[in-house]
Structure formats: C-alpha cells, structure tokens
Design an enzyme around this catalytic site. Structure first.
Site, PDB file in Angstrom:
ATOM      1  CD  GLU A   1      45.590  36.647  39.132  1.00 28.14           C
ATOM      2  OE1 GLU A   1      45.755  37.949  39.327  1.00 28.14           O
ATOM      3  OE2 GLU A   1      44.982  37.121  37.990  1.00 28.14           O
TER       4      GLU A   1
ATOM      5  CG  ASN B   1      44.749  39.861  34.431  1.00 28.34           C
ATOM      6  OD1 ASN B   1      43.953  40.269  34.904  1.00 28.34           O
ATOM      7  ND2 ASN B   1      45.712  40.436  34.606  1.00 28.34           N
TER       8      ASN B   1
ATOM      9  CD  GLU C   1      42.356  44.395  36.082  1.00 29.05           C
ATOM     10  OE1 GLU C   1      43.486  44.126  35.233  1.00 29.05           O
ATOM     11  OE2 GLU C   1      43.039  45.112  37.007  1.00 29.05           O
TER      12      GLU C   1
ATOM     13  CD  GLU D   1      43.667  43.801  40.653  1.00 28.61           C
ATOM     14  OE1 GLU D   1      44.168  43.692  40.461  1.00 28.61           O
ATOM     15  OE2 GLU D   1      42.750  42.477  40.687  1.00 28.61           O
TER      16      GLU D   1
ATOM     17  CD  GLN E   1      47.557  39.220  43.280  1.00 30.91           C
ATOM     18  OE1 GLN E   1      47.669  37.958  43.697  1.00 30.91           O
ATOM     19  NE2 GLN E   1      47.459  39.461  41.679  1.00 30.91           N
TER      20      GLN E   1
HETATM   21  O1  AHR Z   1      47.109  42.038  40.514  1.00 30.16           O
HETATM   22  C1  AHR Z   1      47.838  41.589  38.783  1.00 30.16           C
HETATM   23  C2  AHR Z   1      47.016  41.573  38.330  1.00 30.16           C
HETATM   24  O2  AHR Z   1      46.563  43.703  38.049  1.00 30.16           O
HETATM   25  C3  AHR Z   1      45.667  41.339  37.901  1.00 30.16           C
HETATM   26  O3  AHR Z   1      45.304  40.049  37.665  1.00 30.16           O
HETATM   27  C4  AHR Z   1      44.978  42.481  37.625  1.00 30.16           C
HETATM   28  O4  AHR Z   1      42.997  41.832  37.884  1.00 30.16           O
HETATM   29  C5  AHR Z   1      45.297  43.211  37.249  1.00 30.16           C
HETATM   30  O5  AHR Z   1      45.324  43.671  36.690  1.00 30.16           O
END
Ligand code: AHR
Length: 503
Positions: A26, A71, A172, A295, A352
């Site tokens: 991200e 996000n 999300e 995720e 991640q």
């Molecule tokens: O991975 C961190 C955050 O966790 C991401 O941006 C979001 O999709 C989730 O809430």
C-alpha cells in the site's frame, strides 16, 4: 504427548491456487518510499528500486501483490502516478494524513512486480471515485492500443498492455474509517455497475468485491448478503480481511488463546463460504463465488506508536510492527488454515510486505532485516505446492478464553505429484510438552527426507531485530516405507519434506 496425521493420497481438499501466497503493498508509511523505492539508496537499481528488498521478496516468493491500497485507495487518483515524474503532483493522502509525491505510481509498480516475479492484484477507488475512472484504468492498463488511454500508456513507455487479470472493487467500503464508506446497498450497486463497465472493456479480467473488513463489523453477514445479491453475476470473488492482536500482552495465560486464533479465521472463512452458497442456491446459479482473503496478519504492536507520528510527512514510520516469535507461530497456523480451505480461498494477501505490518523491514540508511513471520510464510509459499490433502489428525486439545477444544497439534500436508514430494507443515502449540508426532501414509511409498526444519527455542516475546532468528534442522526424523516419526518441540513450527513413489 502423542499426535498423529494420517495421509490418504486420494483424499484431497483441492489443488492449491498459488495466489494464496500473495501479499500487499500500500502507498502507506515506508512501504513504498524507503521501502521498495529509494533512488538514493546504495542498493537502488536503475529504476530506483532497492535491490536488497527485491532479493528478500524473491526469497519469500509472493506470486501476486495487491496495490495501491488499502485505505489509501479510497481517495487515490491513479492518473497522478503516470507520466513524467517531474510533472506529477504532490497530494495530501487524506486516508493516512501523509504527503504523497507520486514519484512511484502505476508503471513503477508494474515494472517492480516483474522484478520480484509477481503479478498485480490491482484495486480501483470506489470511495471518492466511480465507474468511469475504473473503466478508464482498465483501458489504460489492458487495451492494446489505438485509443486515447491505451496510446497514453504507450507514450508513457509501455508498448504492450499490462494484462492485469485480478482487480479489487474498492477497499473496506463497510468501514466507517474509510474515505467514502458506503451502506451495503450503495456499495453493492456501485460495485455491480463498475464491474459491468470494467468487464465491457476487458472481459478476461476477474473481479473481487468487498466483503466485510472484519467479522466484528456490525454489518457482517447482512453486508455479504446485499453485495452478493446485487453483484453475483458480475464478480468472481468476495473479499475477507482479518487482523489479530493481543487481549492482554502482560498475561502469559493469554498465549494459549492468541495461538488459537486460527479457529476464528476458519470460522470466518466457513461463514462467508456459507453465505456465498446460500445466495447461489437462492439465485439457482451454476456459478460459484470463491474467496479472496486479501488482508490478513497480526497487527497491534505499533498501535500506540502510530498515535505519536506527525501528519503530512512523506514515508512516515507508520504501522511498523516488530513481530515476535508467538506472532510467527500464529502466522504459521493461519497459513495452515488457508490451506485447509484451499477449495474456496483462491487468493490471499499477507498484509503487508515491506515495513508496514510486514515480514521484510528496511533501514533507510542501511540494509534489510527479516521479521519472525518471514520464516513460516517463506516455507509454505515455497514448498506448499500441488494439492492439499485432507488432514486426519489426532491430538490432545485445550480450552482458552475464547476457544474450546483447540488441538495442540496443527498440521497439514501438500502433495506435489510433478516432483513426487510430500511436504508436511506442523505446529505444536503446547507451551511445555513436546509432541511425539507420527505420520502414516496409505498408497505412497516414502523414499527419503529431502529437508526437515524447525523454528523453535525462542521465548514468545523474542523478536528478530538482532537477526539471530533462523530455521534449524529438525533431526531424528525416522522414516520407513509408509510412516514418519518426529518430535515436535513445545511452541514450534516444523516442516518435513519427503520424496515419494506411488506403491
Ligand atoms: O493494511 C493496513 C490497513 O488495514 C489497510 O489500509 C486497510 O485496508 C485495513 O484496514
């Protein structure tokens, strides 16, 4: 304590879709800037990508990487990240309150993913944007040429289409924290119309609709029902997200409960599968919707530190969890759970990959280091090939604060018929007792142990900042024609790989 696994070679759960060993980058914190992209770093290659990080990711073996968020996605304009770098705008990232310079964008991500032997799992913004911008992005990426956007891609240096197959319809969108969060029906309608438009541009793509961002969200269940009811014919996967934390870090008895959280993951997956199939039945559809667990991880260590980080920096130290040994054990168990559900989980992304809740960390002015969770992931992604065999397991069980009848022995076997190998992953969750582990085979004749390793001997709160953690040989693995015996140490993650012949 005794524990056993019986392997019946014809009793298979599913062929493994190796996209379940995916991960996630991200545009957040130091994932990109000073993580994978740092032109001024001594290890940077001709494109500004850190070659030390590329080497670590290749070792981890991630065949698919979700991008650009998260996000971040829900307020991102993809057009900011294309074209000459000196003309790209610096913007406020209002999701994470950072500065985004856009020096790393779409073309950089595509070029970089090739260098790490991976393919993109691209996401479109359905928070602040909609149908047109999503269809435009598919055209820019996948249309061969002769249109404004495909010609623009060529002008920006990519003659051939990117041929991106897997796409996420937002991120999300049920979460109140998300920029442009929606009610289930608002999202379902927008996702369906966006899916139609994207598939009109390229009917070979596969689409992932947002499921719930957590099983704890109040709309869990009704959200899935509404989204599936509306989008069923135009999507291919429904997403799940789940992060695990610690209830009370100072209470040693909580460890049993923490290590049992794979039970929760399993229940979440089975619940969502049931919802997909209920809507399938209601619609009298022949199509099956599979799952993208896009995720998953442990995430809680950095929560307090993150509240101290000042806003509007480029590449701030955000979500930099330092993982310990117990986290690695849980990650191992979560991987076994994904394999146990490989009949329906076709995509999964460890969230991640670099610096942000990540197995690989970088020093801005130095090298990389590997977190504890790197090791189980690396083993499963490299050696969990072929088909997953149904685990017939006998084990003593325990009860914890949230879970009952949790087996101390968590294990799974994969069978790679091309290379004639069986790989067994096995975890002992008992804090004090070893497991005398026996594995029995029916129709396969065992030849020899190719490798056997253990990850053990660390205190639950040990981490790998000093670089001293590593896999060790698992010795005294005894093997005859159709039987293996080994001792699994207390709190240990183990892998045994053997070559086999059909009897
Ligand atoms: O991975 C961190 C955050 O966790 C991401 O941006 C979001 O999709 C989730 O809430």
């Amino acid at each position: 304590m005794k524990g056993s696994l019986t392997i019946k070679t014809n009793d298979k759960i599913a062929k493994i879709d190796e996209r379940i060993y995916g991960s996630f980058i991200e545009q957040l914190g130091r994932a990109v800037y000073t993580g994978i992209y740092q032109p001024e770093h001594p290890s940077a290659d001709e494109d500004g990508f850190r070659s030390d990080v590329i080497a670590a990711i290749k070792q981890l073996n991630v065949p698919l990487i979700r991008y650009p968020g998260g996000n971040f996605l829900s307020q991102y304009r993809w057009e900011d990240g294309i074209g000459p770098k000196n003309q790209r705008p610096t913007r406020l990232d209002i999701a994470w309150r950072e500065l985004e310079t856009n020096q790393f964008g779409l073309h950089e991500f595509i070029d970089w993913s090739k260098k790490v032997n991976s393919v993109p799992n691209m996401a479109v913004n359905l928070g602040t944007r909609g149908i047109q911008e999503a269809a435009d992005l598919v055209e820019y990426c996948n249309f061969p040429g002769g249109t404004y956007l495909s010609d623009l891609r060529q002008k920006n240096g990519a003659k051939e289409p990117f041929a991106i197959k897997t796409w996420c319809l937002g991120n999300e969108m049920d979460g109140l924290w998300e920029i442009g969060a929606k009610t289930a029906f608002e999202y379902a309608h927008l996702a369906n119309e966006t899916a139609k438009a994207m598939k009109r541009v390229d009917d070979t793509i596969e689409l992932v609709a947002c499921g719930s961002s957590s099983m704890d969200n109040p709309t869990f269940g009704s959200w899935e029902e509404t989204v599936l009811e509306e989008c069923y014919d135009n999507i291919d996967y429904l997403s799940l997200h789940r992060y695990y934390g610690y209830y009370n870090d100072d209470d040693p008895s909580e460890l049993d409960n923490f290590l049992a959280k794979n039970v929760d993951l399993d229940a979440f997956i089975k619940g969502v599968v049931a919802m997909c199939d209920a809507i399938k039945a209601r619609k009298r559809s022949k199509k099956t919707i599979n799952l993208s667990f896009d995720e998953w991880n442990v995430w809680y260590h950095s929560n307090d530190a993150d509240t101290q980080v000042s806003s509007w920096q480029v590449g701030p130290h955000l979500l930099e969890d330092v993982y310990n040994f117990e986290d690695a054990l849980l990650v191992g168990s979560l991987l076994i759970t994904l394999l146990k559900n490989a009949d329906r989980v076709k995509i999964a992304c460890l969230a991640q990959l670099v610096n942000v809740i990540a197995p690989i960390m970088t020093d801005t002015n130095g090298g990389t280091w590997l977190q504890s969770i790197f090791y189980p992931f690396m083993q499963v992604s490299n050696y969990g090939k072929g088909v997953v065999l149904t685990p017939h397991v006998e084990s003593e069980t325990y009860n914890s604060r949230e879970f009952n009848n949790v087996p101390y022995l968590d294990t799974i076997a994969t069978y790679d018929s091309t290379n004639q190998t069986i790989t067994i992953f096995a975890e002992n969750k008992h804090q004090h007792d070893a497991i005398d582990f026996s594995i029995d085979f029916d129709t396969l004749k065992l030849k020899e142990v190719i490798q056997s390793t253990q990850f053990s001997g660390y205190a639950p709160k040990d981490d790998n900042r000093d670089g001293k953690m590593n896999l060790a040989p698992l010795t005294a693995v005894n093997l005859d024609d159709c039987h293996i015996n080994a001792t699994l140490k207390p709190l240990s993650w183990n892998m045994i790989q053997v070559s086999v012949d059909s009897k």
